[in-house]
Each structure stands twice: as structure tokens, then as C-alpha cells.
Design a protein around this motif. Structure first.
Motif, PDB file in Angstrom:
ATOM      1  N   LYS A   1     -38.576  13.329   9.605  1.00  0.00           N
ATOM      2  CA  LYS A   1     -37.801  12.689  10.665  1.00  0.00           C
ATOM      3  C   LYS A   1     -38.666  12.457  11.901  1.00  0.00           C
ATOM      4  O   LYS A   1     -38.624  11.388  12.515  1.00  0.00           O
ATOM      5  N   LYS A   2     -39.477  13.451  12.248  1.00  0.00           N
ATOM      6  CA  LYS A   2     -40.360  13.306  13.408  1.00  0.00           C
ATOM      7  C   LYS A   2     -41.409  12.223  13.159  1.00  0.00           C
ATOM      8  O   LYS A   2     -41.694  11.412  14.041  1.00  0.00           O
ATOM      9  N   LEU A   3     -41.969  12.217  11.944  1.00  0.00           N
ATOM     10  CA  LEU A   3     -42.995  11.234  11.608  1.00  0.00           C
ATOM     11  C   LEU A   3     -42.423   9.825  11.635  1.00  0.00           C
ATOM     12  O   LEU A   3     -43.022   8.904  12.213  1.00  0.00           O
ATOM     13  N   SER A   4     -41.251   9.667  11.034  1.00  0.00           N
ATOM     14  CA  SER A   4     -40.638   8.337  10.997  1.00  0.00           C
ATOM     15  C   SER A   4     -40.264   7.856  12.391  1.00  0.00           C
ATOM     16  O   SER A   4     -40.392   6.671  12.708  1.00  0.00           O
ATOM     17  N   ASN A   5     -39.803   8.767  13.250  1.00  0.00           N
ATOM     18  CA  ASN A   5     -39.426   8.378  14.614  1.00  0.00           C
ATOM     19  C   ASN A   5     -40.643   8.007  15.454  1.00  0.00           C
ATOM     20  O   ASN A   5     -40.553   7.154  16.345  1.00  0.00           O
TER      21      ASN A   5
ATOM     22  N   LEU B   1     -46.657   6.920  -3.278  1.00  0.00           N
ATOM     23  CA  LEU B   1     -45.237   6.573  -3.283  1.00  0.00           C
ATOM     24  C   LEU B   1     -44.364   7.819  -3.309  1.00  0.00           C
ATOM     25  O   LEU B   1     -43.286   7.845  -2.707  1.00  0.00           O
ATOM     26  N   ASN B   2     -44.817   8.860  -3.997  1.00  0.00           N
ATOM     27  CA  ASN B   2     -44.096  10.137  -3.984  1.00  0.00           C
ATOM     28  C   ASN B   2     -43.896  10.641  -2.562  1.00  0.00           C
ATOM     29  O   ASN B   2     -42.839  11.172  -2.207  1.00  0.00           O
ATOM     30  N   ILE B   3     -44.922  10.482  -1.740  1.00  0.00           N
ATOM     31  CA  ILE B   3     -44.868  10.949  -0.350  1.00  0.00           C
ATOM     32  C   ILE B   3     -44.019  10.012   0.509  1.00  0.00           C
ATOM     33  O   ILE B   3     -43.267  10.451   1.384  1.00  0.00           O
ATOM     34  N   VAL B   4     -44.117   8.714   0.243  1.00  0.00           N
ATOM     35  CA  VAL B   4     -43.436   7.722   1.078  1.00  0.00           C
ATOM     36  C   VAL B   4     -41.933   7.664   0.805  1.00  0.00           C
ATOM     37  O   VAL B   4     -41.152   7.382   1.719  1.00  0.00           O
ATOM     38  N   LEU B   5     -41.510   7.938  -0.416  1.00  0.00           N
ATOM     39  CA  LEU B   5     -40.084   7.819  -0.757  1.00  0.00           C
ATOM     40  C   LEU B   5     -39.162   8.630   0.160  1.00  0.00           C
ATOM     41  O   LEU B   5     -38.171   8.083   0.674  1.00  0.00           O
TER      42      LEU B   5
ATOM     43  N   THR C   1     -35.354   8.938   4.776  1.00  0.00           N
ATOM     44  CA  THR C   1     -35.054   9.482   6.100  1.00  0.00           C
ATOM     45  C   THR C   1     -34.837   8.372   7.120  1.00  0.00           C
ATOM     46  O   THR C   1     -33.891   8.409   7.913  1.00  0.00           O
ATOM     47  N   ILE C   2     -35.719   7.382   7.098  1.00  0.00           N
ATOM     48  CA  ILE C   2     -35.604   6.262   8.036  1.00  0.00           C
ATOM     49  C   ILE C   2     -34.300   5.495   7.806  1.00  0.00           C
ATOM     50  O   ILE C   2     -33.565   5.183   8.757  1.00  0.00           O
ATOM     51  N   CYS C   3     -34.013   5.193   6.564  1.00  0.00           N
ATOM     52  CA  CYS C   3     -32.829   4.391   6.248  1.00  0.00           C
ATOM     53  C   CYS C   3     -31.536   5.136   6.561  1.00  0.00           C
ATOM     54  O   CYS C   3     -30.549   4.525   7.004  1.00  0.00           O
ATOM     55  N   LYS C   4     -31.542   6.433   6.353  1.00  0.00           N
ATOM     56  CA  LYS C   4     -30.354   7.220   6.672  1.00  0.00           C
ATOM     57  C   LYS C   4     -30.144   7.282   8.179  1.00  0.00           C
ATOM     58  O   LYS C   4     -29.016   7.135   8.665  1.00  0.00           O
ATOM     59  N   ALA C   5     -31.242   7.454   8.932  1.00  0.00           N
ATOM     60  CA  ALA C   5     -31.135   7.556  10.392  1.00  0.00           C
ATOM     61  C   ALA C   5     -30.753   6.220  11.030  1.00  0.00           C
ATOM     62  O   ALA C   5     -30.030   6.182  12.035  1.00  0.00           O
ATOM     63  N   GLN C   6     -31.242   5.124  10.460  1.00  0.00           N
ATOM     64  CA  GLN C   6     -31.015   3.815  11.075  1.00  0.00           C
ATOM     65  C   GLN C   6     -29.983   2.974  10.320  1.00  0.00           C
ATOM     66  O   GLN C   6     -29.803   1.789  10.632  1.00  0.00           O
TER      67      GLN C   6
END
Length: 426
Positions: A77-81, A114-118, A123-128
Motif C-alpha cells: 500500500k505504501k509503495l503503490s501510494n 509478475l508474481n511481485i506485481v500482482l 492493492t492499487i485497484c482496491k484502494a482506487q
């Protein structure tokens, strides 16, 4: 055409029909393929199930577990933000993901990336409140295209192996340390631009909550203590560093993920009973089920049949563009219905033999086969990366094919616009 080849084609048809029906999982279809090949006597038991001992399968399962442990922390969450600000447009989200993927694939393979990015996408899609379907396949495409760009680890010495093959077959090996990087860089830039600015706009739109994939399944109600959260991050970073070290030194790349997966359990981040549900079995079974196709092609003589067909076509043209396009297009087309590694292994030798027999530069044809077989983006049968993206995104065959078609054409056009000039055939 002998019975064996006809039977392999029949098996292909059955698998494609099953996948297109959308009534069966990709794992079920892939295992059906393996069972039918063994049942028809095309492959032996050992040949059929050799994929269960494949190092790539062990690495994938381990990385799934490591990523599942990371998904329980607040790091994603922190990384995506920090990289993708709240309220960002789909284009900016895709741009941020593209940056992360480029960095990851510089040091590890496409499947690990892709394992790491999924979980980051989830997280991004759920938050936004954004549909994950817009980004999962496009991220898989970028992981596939960028993987192997930098000459690290096996790629660092890979050019020597190619030169050795060329020399053994009577040619002159002219591959250098940076040959593949020079050829792939403009293609990667073109594909990245297509994904960021165009392709995600036409992707199917599903609600984010439908993407309860293996990697994010444990996110709910799984708060870790501060100490365990720090430990999970340390284990994850240590696993990535280990993969980089192994890549640079040519060591066993399965060791860091295996150690990381065990530590996630020993440190209490994942419970032992949670591990099987987070090993990505659908993707693993897809990989295991489709691998016997390579052996089936050799056992039935289908590889020779394909080679003879290409040789006949070449008798009608001396155009360097036509020759390169033929090898690229056949490799790129076949890689959609069999794993890209299979196509590469079959056609790389054929490319060298063809070039040497005609007095052409083998470098150009080998690049056509290497890059063409890497254009795995239209079906889940093309590579581990596409299988992972297909399964995680819950796409159907029609959606996945349409979602990759534009980028497939962009890469093909970019190849024909650059490689024939950078590496002339003659």
C-alpha cells in the motif's frame, strides 16, 4: 502426415475447444493435454510429467509463497501510494506499473516479476476502485517483453552458447554481449508506449473484488505485528537480492525463493496450512501440462515437417525482409499454442542451418526466432507469464486474445522496422 502428427493436432484442438468453452480452468485443460499425449503413446510417463521436476516450477511455487507473505504487510500500500498517487488516471497507474516492471525484470525473470506485481495491482485497484482487468494482462505483456533485456546471469553468457551453436553448424558466430539488448530495446519501448497510452483503454473492465487471486487471498483479516511485518519485508528483499546475486554469478536461482518461502512459514507470517493455497497451483499445472508438447513434436517428426515447409517457402523468395518476417511470424504464431521455450529450442537451430546453407548472417535469423518466440501474449498457452496473467485476471480466451492483439502487432512492426537494419541478413 503420420498418425502421431495427426494425433498431436487432435490433442491441440481438444485443448483449445476446452479453453474456449470457458467451462474448465486453464489447469484442467493443460493436464488434459498431457494425459492425452501419454494415453496416445506419443510421450512416455517420464516425458509427460518431467515438468514436475522442472526448476522453473519450483521457483514459481516458492515465489508465490513469498509474494503471499509480502501481501500481508502494509508495504504494498505504501509503495503503490508513493509511485501511483491516489486518484491517478488509468494511464498514470499503468505508467507506474510499467516502471516497477522494468526495474524488476532487469534483475529477475518475467514470472517472478509478475508474481511481485500482482499484489501491487490488486492493492492499487482496491484502494482506487479500479478494475484489475485493465492492468493484469498489460503487466504480463510487459513482464514478457522486458525479461532478459539486460545481459545478466544466464543472459550474460548466453551469447557464447549461441555463437557455439552457429560455429558447430558451419557458420560464423557474431553475437556479442549486447546484441540481444540492442535488438530488444526499441521493441520494448514501442510495446511499453502501446500498453501505457493505448492498450489498457480497450481491456475488459471487471470489478476489482472479483480478483481474489491466490496472492491476495490472505490480505483480508491478516494484520501482522510490527515485528512480523518488518520480518516479511526483510525476507522479501532478501529473496530478491538473492535472485540478483544468483543471476550475476550463474548460481542456482531456485535457492533464494525456497529459503524465502520457508522463512515466511518459520517466522509465522504464513501458517503451514496456508502454503498449499498460495503456491499458484493453477499456473504450475498449466506449465507442467503443456511442456510435453515439445517432446511430442520431436517424437512424431512434426518439427521436421515444419522445417521442410519453411524451406519450401524460402525457395520462392530472396528478400531479406520476407525471410526475417517468415521466421519471426512463424515463431511468434506457434508460441501462442505452445510454450515459448519450446518454439525457441526448435527453431533456433533451424534458423542457423537455414542461414548457413544460404550464406546469410545467422545473427539476424536467430534474433527473429528469439524475439518472435518471446512474443507470448495472446493465449495462456504461450508462456508461464501469460498463464499467470490469464489465471489471475480471470479472463476468457477471447478477451485475452483481443487484449494482446494490438501489442502483438506493434512489436511485430517494431521488429521489422529495426532489426533488419541493425543486423542485416546479408
Amino acid at each position: 502426415m503420420n498418425f502421431g502428427i495427426m494425433y498431436v493436432l487432435f490433442v491441440y484442438l481438444v485443448v483449445i475447444v476446452l479453453m474456449c468453452s470457458n467451462k474448465f480452468s486453464i489447469a484442467t485443460c493443460a493436464v488434459t493435454c498431457a494425459v492425452l499425449l501419454q494415453l496416445g503413446g506419443i510421450t512416455t510417463f517420464n516425458e509427460t510429467w518431467a515438468g514436475l521436476l522442472n526448476s522453473s516450477v519450483v521457483m514459481m511455487a516458492s515465489m508465490f509463497v513469498v509474494a503471499a507473505g509480502l501481501s500481508r504487510t502494509s508495504l504494498l500500500k505504501k509503495l503503490s501510494n508513493n509511485i501511483i498517487k491516489p486518484g491517478a488516471s488509468d494511464t498514470k497507474i499503468m505508467m507506474g506499473l510499467a516502471f516497477i516492471i522494468f526495474m524488476l525484470t532487469s534483475f529477475t525473470n518475467g514470472t517472478n516479476s509478475l508474481n511481485i506485481v500482482l499484489p501491487i495491482i490488486y492493492t492499487i485497484c482496491k484502494a482506487q476502485d479500479r478494475p484489475s482487468s485493465k492492468f493484469i494482462q498489460n503487466s504480463a505483456i510487459l513482464c514478457q517483453v522486458w525479461a532478459g533485456l539486460l545481459p545478466l546471469g544466464g543472459n550474460a553468457g548466453g551469447y557464447n552458447m549461441i555463437n557455439q551453436i552457429i560455429t558447430q553448424l558451419g557458420g560464423v558466430g557474431e553475437f556479442t554481449y549486447f546484441t540481444q539488448m540492442i535488438a530488444k530495446l526499441p521493441l520494448g519501448i514501442a510495446v511499453m508506449a502501446a500498453v501505457i497510452f493505448v492498450n489498457h483503454r480497450f481491456a475488459p473492465s471487471f470489478k476489482a473484488e472479483e480478483y481474489q487471486v491466490d496472492l491476495s487471498r490472505t490480505v483480508k483479516d491478516s494484520a501482522l505485528s510490527p515485528a512480523k511485518e518488518k520480518m516479511a519485508v526483510i525476507i522479501f528483499v532478501g529473496t530478491i537480492v538473492g535472485l540478483v546475486v544468483m543471476s550475476l554469478t550463474g548460481g542456482d536461482s531456485t535457492i533464494p525463493p525456497l529459503i524465502g518461502a520457508l522463512l515466511m512459514v518459520f517466522c509465522g507470517i504464513l501458517k503451514p496450512r496456508e502454503v498449499p493455497n498460495n503456491m499458484g497451483m493453477s499456473v504450475i499445472l498449466c506449465s507442467v501440462g503443456m511442456l510435453p508438447i515439445a517432446t511430442a513434436l520431436v517424437n512424431t517428426g512434426a518439427d521436421v515437417l515444419i522445417a521442410n515447409a519453411i524451406d519450401k517457402i524460402l525457395t520462392y523468395t530472396n528478400s531479406s525482409f520476407a525471410v526475417l518476417f517468415l521466421f519471426y511470424f512463424v515463431s511468434a504464431g506457434l508460441t501462442q499454442i505452445m510454450y515459448n521455450a519450446t518454439v525457441l529450442n526448435i527453431f533456433r537451430t533451424l534458423a542457423v542451418i537455414t542461414a548457413v546453407s544460404h550464406g546469410w548472417n545467422p545473427t539476424a535469423l536467430v534474433l527473429a526466432v528469439t524475439i518472435g518466440s518471446g512474443a507470448a501474449m495472446l493465449t495462456p498457452m504461450a508462456s508461464n507469464v501469460t498463464a499467470l496473467g490469464y489465471n489471475a485476471g480471470k479472463y476468457n480466451m477471447k478477451q485475452y486474445f483481443k487484449g494482446g492483439l494490438f501489442v502483438f502487432v506493434v512489436e511485430m512492426v517494431a521488429f521489422m522496422a529495426t532489426v533488419p537494419f541493425l543486423f542485416p541478413l546479408y
